[in-house]
Design an enzyme around this catalytic site. Structure first.
Site, PDB file in Angstrom:
ATOM      1  N   SER A 284      -3.608   0.260  -6.124  1.00  0.00           N
ATOM      2  CA  SER A 284      -2.618   0.900  -5.263  1.00  0.00           C
ATOM      3  C   SER A 284      -1.753  -0.151  -4.576  1.00  0.00           C
ATOM      4  CB  SER A 284      -3.321   1.734  -4.196  1.00  0.00           C
ATOM      5  OG  SER A 284      -3.983   0.859  -3.310  1.00  0.00           O
ATOM      6  N   LYS A 285      -0.675   0.348  -3.988  1.00  0.00           N
ATOM      7  CA  LYS A 285       0.231  -0.507  -3.232  1.00  0.00           C
ATOM      8  C   LYS A 285      -0.541  -1.202  -2.097  1.00  0.00           C
ATOM      9  CE  LYS A 285       3.567   0.910  -0.387  1.00  0.00           C
ATOM     10  NZ  LYS A 285       4.585   1.799   0.143  1.00  0.00           N
ATOM     11  N   ARG A 286      -1.476  -0.448  -1.534  1.00  0.00           N
ATOM     12  CA  ARG A 286      -2.273  -1.009  -0.435  1.00  0.00           C
ATOM     13  C   ARG A 286      -3.105  -2.204  -0.889  1.00  0.00           C
ATOM     14  NH1 ARG A 286      -2.220   4.109   0.779  1.00  0.00           N
ATOM     15  NH2 ARG A 286      -3.981   4.552  -0.584  1.00  0.00           N
ATOM     16  N   GLY A 288      -2.299  -4.347  -3.067  1.00  0.00           N
ATOM     17  CA  GLY A 288      -1.396  -5.483  -3.121  1.00  0.00           C
ATOM     18  C   GLY A 288      -1.294  -6.151  -1.761  1.00  0.00           C
ATOM     19  N   ALA A 289      -1.059  -5.305  -0.736  1.00  0.00           N
ATOM     20  CA  ALA A 289      -0.901  -5.846   0.615  1.00  0.00           C
ATOM     21  C   ALA A 289      -2.210  -6.487   1.074  1.00  0.00           C
ATOM     22  CB  ALA A 289      -0.489  -4.726   1.556  1.00  0.00           C
TER      23      ALA A 289
END
Ligand code: GLU
Length: 528
Positions: A284-286, A288-289
């Site tokens: 998920s995008k999360r 990545g962060a």
């Protein structure tokens, strides 16, 4: 029920347009909803579609699925095109590239869909539903139980709702004539199974009883994704529909719609691509962060929140490496080979070798691919990208001729394009600071004297190649009775500012003797 197999015409904005002639030509599509950044899973879907189309000598279509106007995000469509262009996966047909099957934006095809929804109603495969949002909410509240926290609009409940199945024919007619807001829903069979052959998963079956009566046509006359995807795949003569595994639960609805509208035999071949997994489940995008790696192809700034999500491009990946690593996330050619150019991928790719299990994304491995591709790349092909990195870092006086000589010396040391900054910046500007701590512990008067003498010898015997420069340096070291090995690190730090960079005499020659002398002098004054 009327068969649509022989339907040779379709309507665009009220015009009757003949469909292009039937053929066996392979046609695939990528059908994004332009709602935000393009996740690497999305690019992999593009890639597999593209590779398959090119391998089969077919067409790769990009269709924008923007029927849900509430999710419209400005800039998202252009962003998708930019990403595909960067990856080198340019569609043959799209809203931007045109083509014989347009329009390629579903919002512009709105007038086409109603007739198919009405056709389904006439055939008893769909029905009008007049329920208001409040009535739908009341239904959810009334039928919710601990076992069933969100009851669906399905065969168990539909007769309790306000629709053309529960109302009499005259009531329905009156409502329609009065212009009452309504949607059209598919009537899922109460019993039976829907099955199809997935190119990756083999035979897949669903019990229709557990699938809800999805809305096909919304109250504003827009189709939902489920109706639009089937109608457009048919009208655009799509032969193979490859998409992410998250669409598998929708497949029974699509298969039934195909069967009802166009005949199951005309249905495209489906393939549901495996999920891409992150460190904890679906990537998920999360993630990545949290873990510090990109998940989008290119930087994406959410226009509402202003939040920036980093992309592979800006992180310093080469497009060749990006598509190579994506191709291997769920596919291999059956050998140990890992490095493939786009043309090699086209030659080697087959859907049969796509795995059904989730593919684990490993950022270290992704960087390995990039390093390999940087090593393979020619200096010419890297120049503009390296220059861009340097300019971003504030070095604007970059000379292409010099950069062209520098890149081959340093590219093996660079994993990301951003690494070129440290490896090349000192060729264009003197170090602002020197890593004196690397020199000081072993610094002494003899070394000081050596470098003072070295400056003089450089000024008189101006070496013109790295070999002569090295010989001169070693001769002087021998004369001063110091091991050259003990002097090379200080020389490097003096020329580049730190303990990095390519062979030191190459650096000296490329920056120029005068420049070198100045740097040695400046550093010496700081050592005293
Ligand atoms: N519009 C869908 C998406 O956003 C397309 C799914 C499909 O390819 O059928 O991914």
């Amino acid at each position: 029920m009327r068969s649509f197999d022989a339907l040779r015409y379709h309507q665009i904005h009220g015009l009757i347009v003949p469909l292009p002639p039937m053929s066996n030509r392979v046609r695939v599509r990528f059908a994004p909803s332009p709602t935000g950044g393009l996740h690497l899973g999305g690019v992999r879907t593009v890639l597999y579609n593209y590779l398959f189309a090119k391998k089969m000598g077919g067409d790769f279509v990009l269709r924008i699925e923007d029927t849900d106007q509430t999710r419209f995000v400005p800039g998202a469509e252009d962003y998708i095109f930019n990403c595909l262009e960067w990856c080198g996966l340019v569609p043959d047909e799209s809203p931007k590239h045109g083509g014989a099957f347009g329009p390629y934006r579903q919002s512009e095809r709105k007038p086409m869909y109603r007739q198919y929804a009405e056709q389904l109603v006439a055939a008893g495969k769909a029905y009008y539903a007049f329920d208001t949002p409040e009535e739908l909410e009341a239904m959810r509240q009334q039928y919710k139980t601990p076992e069933l926290p969100s009851p669906q609009y399905d065969h168990t409940l539909r007769l309790n709702m306000r629709n053309s199945l529960s109302l009499s024919e005259s009531e329905t007619k009156a409502l329609l004539e009065s212009g009452a807001r309504h949607v059209i829903r598919i009537k899922m069979p109460e019993t039976g199974t829907v099955s199809f052959t997935d190119m990756i998963r083999g035979e897949v079956s669903f019990e229709t009883a557990v699938v809800d009566d999805k809305v096909l046509l919304k109250a504003d006359g827009m189709p939902t994704y489920h109706l639009a995807v089937v109608v457009d795949d048919y009208l655009m003569k799509i032969t193979h529909a490859f998409r992410g595994e998250e669409w598998l639960p929708s497949a029974p609805v699509h298969v039934l719609l195909w069967e009802y509208l166009f005949g199951k035999e005309n249905m495209p071949q489906w393939a549901h691509l495996p999920l891409i997994l992150g460190p904890s489940g679906k990537l998920s995008k999360r993630d990545g962060a949290k873990y510090g790696f990109p998940v989008f192809a290119m930087n994406w700034t959410d226009p509402k929140t202003g939040e920036l999500t980093e992309g592979f491009k800006e992180k310093g990946f080469l497009p060749e490496a990006f598509i190579n690593l994506l191709a291997l996330l769920g596919w291999n050619d059956g050998t140990e080979t890992e490095l493939f150019s786009k043309d090699e991928l086209i030659a080697a790719f087959s859907m049969e070798r796509v795995h059904s299990g989730g593919a684990k994304f490993d950022y270290e491995k992704a960087k390995w691919f990039n390093h390999e591709w940087i090593k393979k790349a020619s200096a010419e092909s890297l120049i503009s990208m390296v220059k861009e990195q340097l300019e971003k870092a504030g070095t604007t006086n970059v000379n292409n001729e010099l950069l062209n000589k520098v890149i081959p010396l340093v590219k093996d040391r660079c994993t990301l394009l951003t690494d070129f900054v440290q490896q090349t910046q000192f060729f264009f500007e003197s170090p602002k600071t020197w890593d004196l701590d690397a020199i000081k512990p072993k610094w002494n008067a003899d070394k000081q004297a050596f470098f003072e003498a070295y400056i003089e010898s450089l000024k008189t015997a101006h070496p013109t190649d790295a070999v002569t420069a090295e010989a001169q340096f070693k001769e002087l070291a021998a004369a001063k009775n110091i091991k050259p090995g003990e002097l090379q690190l200080p020389l490097r730090v003096m020329l580049v500012g730190g303990k990095f960079g390519p062979p030191v005499f190459d650096i000296l020659l490329l920056i120029g003797i005068e420049n070198g002398v100045e740097r040695i002098q400046s550093c010496l004054t700081q050592l005293n």
